[in-house]
Design a protein around this motif. Structure first.
Motif, PDB file in Angstrom:
ATOM      1  N   PRO A  49      30.538  27.492  49.159  1.00 44.85           N
ATOM      2  CA  PRO A  49      29.096  27.326  49.329  1.00 44.85           C
ATOM      3  C   PRO A  49      28.279  28.456  48.714  1.00 44.85           C
ATOM      4  O   PRO A  49      28.640  29.629  48.798  1.00 44.85           O
ATOM      5  CB  PRO A  49      28.926  27.300  50.858  1.00 44.85           C
ATOM      6  N   THR A  50      27.181  28.073  48.062  1.00 44.08           N
ATOM      7  CA  THR A  50      26.152  29.008  47.612  1.00 44.08           C
ATOM      8  C   THR A  50      24.803  28.429  48.016  1.00 44.08           C
ATOM      9  O   THR A  50      24.677  27.232  48.261  1.00 44.08           O
ATOM     10  CB  THR A  50      26.187  29.203  46.083  1.00 44.08           C
ATOM     11  N   SER A  51      23.801  29.275  48.071  1.00 49.17           N
ATOM     12  CA  SER A  51      22.465  28.840  48.474  1.00 49.17           C
ATOM     13  C   SER A  51      21.955  27.781  47.504  1.00 49.17           C
ATOM     14  O   SER A  51      21.903  28.007  46.288  1.00 49.17           O
ATOM     15  CB  SER A  51      21.520  30.044  48.486  1.00 49.17           C
ATOM     16  N   ALA A  52      21.596  26.619  48.041  1.00 47.35           N
ATOM     17  CA  ALA A  52      21.103  25.507  47.231  1.00 47.35           C
ATOM     18  C   ALA A  52      22.067  25.162  46.093  1.00 47.35           C
ATOM     19  O   ALA A  52      21.634  24.693  45.040  1.00 47.35           O
ATOM     20  CB  ALA A  52      19.710  25.807  46.676  1.00 47.35           C
ATOM     21  N   ASN A  53      23.345  25.400  46.319  1.00 44.58           N
ATOM     22  CA  ASN A  53      24.371  25.133  45.297  1.00 44.58           C
ATOM     23  C   ASN A  53      23.981  25.753  43.956  1.00 44.58           C
ATOM     24  O   ASN A  53      24.210  25.177  42.888  1.00 44.58           O
ATOM     25  CB  ASN A  53      24.598  23.623  45.139  1.00 44.58           C
ATOM     26  N   MET A  54      23.434  26.971  43.992  1.00 41.77           N
ATOM     27  CA  MET A  54      22.873  27.560  42.772  1.00 41.77           C
ATOM     28  C   MET A  54      23.932  27.945  41.740  1.00 41.77           C
ATOM     29  O   MET A  54      23.628  28.055  40.556  1.00 41.77           O
ATOM     30  CB  MET A  54      21.995  28.765  43.108  1.00 41.77           C
ATOM     31  N   HIS A  99      18.167  29.103  38.118  1.00 41.09           N
ATOM     32  CA  HIS A  99      17.325  28.013  38.635  1.00 41.09           C
ATOM     33  C   HIS A  99      17.117  26.899  37.612  1.00 41.09           C
ATOM     34  O   HIS A  99      16.778  25.770  37.983  1.00 41.09           O
ATOM     35  CB  HIS A  99      15.978  28.568  39.102  1.00 41.09           C
ATOM     36  N   ALA A 111      14.324  22.061  43.871  1.00 41.29           N
ATOM     37  CA  ALA A 111      14.693  23.429  44.202  1.00 41.29           C
ATOM     38  C   ALA A 111      14.315  24.410  43.102  1.00 41.29           C
ATOM     39  O   ALA A 111      14.092  25.596  43.368  1.00 41.29           O
ATOM     40  CB  ALA A 111      16.195  23.511  44.488  1.00 41.29           C
ATOM     41  N   TRP A 114      11.285  26.479  43.683  1.00 41.84           N
ATOM     42  CA  TRP A 114      11.353  27.571  44.650  1.00 41.84           C
ATOM     43  C   TRP A 114      11.478  28.921  43.953  1.00 41.84           C
ATOM     44  O   TRP A 114      11.117  29.948  44.523  1.00 41.84           O
ATOM     45  CB  TRP A 114      12.548  27.400  45.583  1.00 41.84           C
ATOM     46  N   GLY A 125      18.908  36.619  44.742  1.00 42.31           N
ATOM     47  CA  GLY A 125      19.721  35.446  45.031  1.00 42.31           C
ATOM     48  C   GLY A 125      20.936  35.335  44.139  1.00 42.31           C
ATOM     49  O   GLY A 125      22.031  34.980  44.593  1.00 42.31           O
ATOM     50  N   ARG A 128      23.526  38.097  45.163  1.00 39.64           N
ATOM     51  CA  ARG A 128      24.148  37.788  46.447  1.00 39.64           C
ATOM     52  C   ARG A 128      25.148  36.646  46.312  1.00 39.64           C
ATOM     53  O   ARG A 128      26.280  36.722  46.780  1.00 39.64           O
ATOM     54  CB  ARG A 128      23.089  37.429  47.484  1.00 39.64           C
ATOM     55  N   ASN A 129      24.723  35.581  45.663  1.00 37.68           N
ATOM     56  CA  ASN A 129      25.576  34.401  45.603  1.00 37.68           C
ATOM     57  C   ASN A 129      26.704  34.540  44.598  1.00 37.68           C
ATOM     58  O   ASN A 129      27.773  33.953  44.780  1.00 37.68           O
ATOM     59  CB  ASN A 129      24.720  33.168  45.330  1.00 37.68           C
TER      60      ASN A 129
END
Length: 202
Positions: A49-54, A99, A111, A114, A125, A128-129
């Motif tokens: 998992p990553t934030s918003a599948n980034m 993004h 997304a 964002w 982001g 981190r990811n």
């Protein structure tokens, strides 16, 4: 002992391979890592998992003698031999403009909007990811029967210019050798804290 928690807990030998007996290696056996194995590592990494599948990680696999030499020249003296002797050393990077890929990676909503116009937030982001994905990378390699040697100790800016020159929006996070570790290259395991040392339940 872990069976008391849930029927789906991995068997102890799998937990040993991933965690309790998995080590950071400093030297390597003369045994190659195939392109198929590298693909298999990625096929596991991308599922974490990553934030918003980034999916911000961008990985350069230094496998050729030339690539390993170029990377070693940009590493600290203590890391050069590790890189040169490893079958492969991966540069785990991150794309600040991750993004741009979100319309197909996270199609449930807009997304991308964002992160538009917020480069500082994207950098946070992405770092981190990509770090999360770097952790998945280590576990994926171990799950496939390989060993790893993650490292910092290199000139990030110089590595970015050397290996990400075609995409200056990609920056290096850390590097990680992959192969079959030489048991003589590891130290005794360093201490690990008990739960109460660094945890609080509130």
């Amino acid at each position: 002992m872990t069976k008391q928690f849930h029927d789906n807990v991995l068997p102890s030998d799998a937990l040993d391979q991933l965690f309790f007996e998995g080590r950071t290696y400093n030297g390597w056996l003369d045994k190659p890592v195939s392109d198929e194995q590298m693909h298999a590592i990625w096929d596991l990494v991308k599922m974490g998992p990553t934030s918003a599948n980034m999916q911000p990680s961008r990985i350069v696999w230094c496998k050729s003698d030339d690539a390993k030499r170029r990377l070693a020249e940009l590493a600290s003296e203590g890391n050069r031999a590790k890189i040169l002797s490893a079958p492969v050393t991966a540069i785990i990077g991150y794309d600040i403009d991750f993004h741009e890929e979100l319309p197909w990676l996270f199609p449930h909503t807009d997304a991308k909007s964002w992160f538009d116009g917020d480069e500082a937030g994207r950098k946070v982001g992405a770092f981190r990811n990509s770090s999360l994905q770097g952790g998945y990378f280590i576990l994926a390699a171990r799950a496939l029967g390989l060993d790893t040697g993650p490292m910092s100790g290199f000139d990030n800016d110089a590595v970015d210019k050397e290996f990400f020159t075609d995409d200056p929006r990609v920056k290096s996070n850390f590097i990680c050798s992959v192969g079959y570790g030489d048991p003589d290259s590891i130290f005794d395991r360093s201490p690990r804290p008990d739960f109460d040392r660094f945890n609080v339940i509130v």
